[in-house]
Structures are given as C-alpha cells and as structure tokens.
Scaffold this motif. Structure first.
Motif, PDB file in Angstrom:
ATOM      1  N   GLU A 133      39.568  40.715  45.088  1.00  0.00           N
ATOM      2  CA  GLU A 133      40.528  41.486  44.331  1.00  0.00           C
ATOM      3  C   GLU A 133      39.835  41.966  43.132  1.00  0.00           C
ATOM      4  OE1 GLU A 133      43.152  42.816  46.203  1.00  0.00           O
ATOM      5  OE2 GLU A 133      42.403  41.579  47.809  1.00  0.00           O
ATOM      6  N   GLY A 134      38.942  41.423  42.639  1.00  0.00           N
ATOM      7  CA  GLY A 134      38.133  41.592  41.561  1.00  0.00           C
ATOM      8  C   GLY A 134      38.633  40.838  40.465  1.00  0.00           C
ATOM      9  N   ARG A 135      39.632  39.887  40.653  1.00  0.00           N
ATOM     10  CA  ARG A 135      40.085  38.881  39.860  1.00  0.00           C
ATOM     11  C   ARG A 135      39.210  37.562  39.309  1.00  0.00           C
ATOM     12  NH1 ARG A 135      45.493  39.838  42.820  1.00  0.00           N
ATOM     13  NH2 ARG A 135      44.212  38.046  44.000  1.00  0.00           N
ATOM     14  N   VAL A 136      39.268  37.310  38.230  1.00  0.00           N
ATOM     15  CA  VAL A 136      38.473  36.054  37.545  1.00  0.00           C
ATOM     16  C   VAL A 136      39.274  35.088  38.063  1.00  0.00           C
ATOM     17  CG1 VAL A 136      37.305  34.784  35.662  1.00  0.00           C
ATOM     18  CG2 VAL A 136      36.950  37.297  35.838  1.00  0.00           C
ATOM     19  N   VAL A 137      38.954  34.037  38.608  1.00  0.00           N
ATOM     20  CA  VAL A 137      39.918  33.053  39.158  1.00  0.00           C
ATOM     21  C   VAL A 137      39.360  31.768  38.436  1.00  0.00           C
ATOM     22  CG1 VAL A 137      40.720  34.014  41.282  1.00  0.00           C
ATOM     23  CG2 VAL A 137      38.555  32.771  41.496  1.00  0.00           C
ATOM     24  N   LYS A 138      38.169  31.715  38.444  1.00  0.00           N
ATOM     25  CA  LYS A 138      37.570  30.130  37.668  1.00  0.00           C
ATOM     26  C   LYS A 138      36.306  30.170  36.850  1.00  0.00           C
ATOM     27  CE  LYS A 138      37.527  25.578  37.516  1.00  0.00           C
ATOM     28  NZ  LYS A 138      38.580  24.827  37.070  1.00  0.00           N
TER      29      LYS A 138
END
Length: 168
Positions: A133-138
């Motif tokens: 989704e284009g979200r920075v997760v880590k």
C-alpha cells in the motif's frame, strides 16, 4: 501521502515515479560499493531473485555521505553487477541526511525514525520495508542482514496476495 507519491532519478538521469511500483512490497536501501557492509548486496540480490515474481522490488540508492561511494552512477552500477550479480534497480546517487537529503529519504526517516527516534541515517545499508500500500512498515539497521527479515517480507507478500485475491 505514501512512498508512491515520490519521484526519483535513475542512474541514467531519468525521472522515475515510485507509483510504477504500486502494489509491490519495496525494500529501499542506501548502498555503497566501498563499505564494509557491501557483501549485503548478495543477500539483497537473493531476496530480489527469490521474490520478484511474488511482488518484491529491492531499490538501491547509492550514497557517498559516508565516503564509501566515490564512483559515478554508471561505474557503481557496473561494479554491483560484476561483483555481486545485482540486477535490482540501482538509482542515482543521493544524500540521505542533511539539507540536501532526497525528499524520499526525508519521508522514510519521518515514517520510521529508527533507534531511539533519532531519525538520521547512521550508515550505509539502512533498510526500509514498505508494504504493497506504499506504507513504511519497518526500518532495519545497517547491521541487520537482509535474510534476517525474510519472514517479514514473506508475510507482507502474502498479505498483498490475499488482498488481490479478495478484490477479484
């Protein structure tokens, strides 16, 4: 706002929209060919080869702010290909810290500030994992070898696959 809202420059000087990677899991890494951590290119390439068809893209952003990427973009790409078999995209050399930091890296650092929330990139091979989704997760430290978080990549790829299946 997410990672897909940014445009970056390729090693050949062309503008590339990260929206082209929409729906893919991204592993974004600041790289250097003269760094003690350079052997991580092999693990990054292994992840790329193993999961590219499942939706993973590794993006390398060379950086000389730590004085370990002194060569030009064309030579850097050739060195990575010859010495490490790198076939994942290596983009134009950028700054990751300071007033001239690339806008993408300003965003990445804001979204995943790192150890003790200090924000700055401490060394080459800092890695950011971005979901489909284009979200920075880590954010992973330079010393965390890429294969150490392969299971996290697999999980994100599985989630992306399930969403695509459910959307049909």
């Amino acid at each position: 706002m997410n990672v897909y809202d940014f445009k970056v420059q390729t090693a050949k000087g062309e503008l590339k929209s990260l929206a082209d990677y929409r729906g893919q899991v991204l592993l974004i890494v600041n790289t250097a060919t003269k760094c003690g951590l350079t052997p991580q290119f092999k693990e990054l390439q292994r992840l790329h080869e193993t999961y590219k068809d499942a939706g993973l893209t590794v993006l390398g952003f060379p950086c000389n702010q730590f004085h370990q990427e002194p060569v030009q973009n064309s030579e850097m790409a050739q060195t990575c290909e010859i010495n490490y078999g790198v076939t994942f995209p290596l983009l134009a050399k950028i700054d990751v810290n300071g007033p001239n930091a690339d806008p993408l890296y300003k965003y990445l650092k804001k979204e995943a500030s790192g150890f003790f929330g200090l924000g700055g990139i401490k060394w080459n091979f800092t890695k950011f994992l971005v979901d489909a989704e284009g979200r920075v997760v880590k954010r992973y430290s330079p010393y965390t070898k890429p294969l150490k978080f392969e299971a996290h990549i697999q999980k994100l790829l599985e989630q992306a696959s399930q969403k695509k299946t459910a959307a049909r």
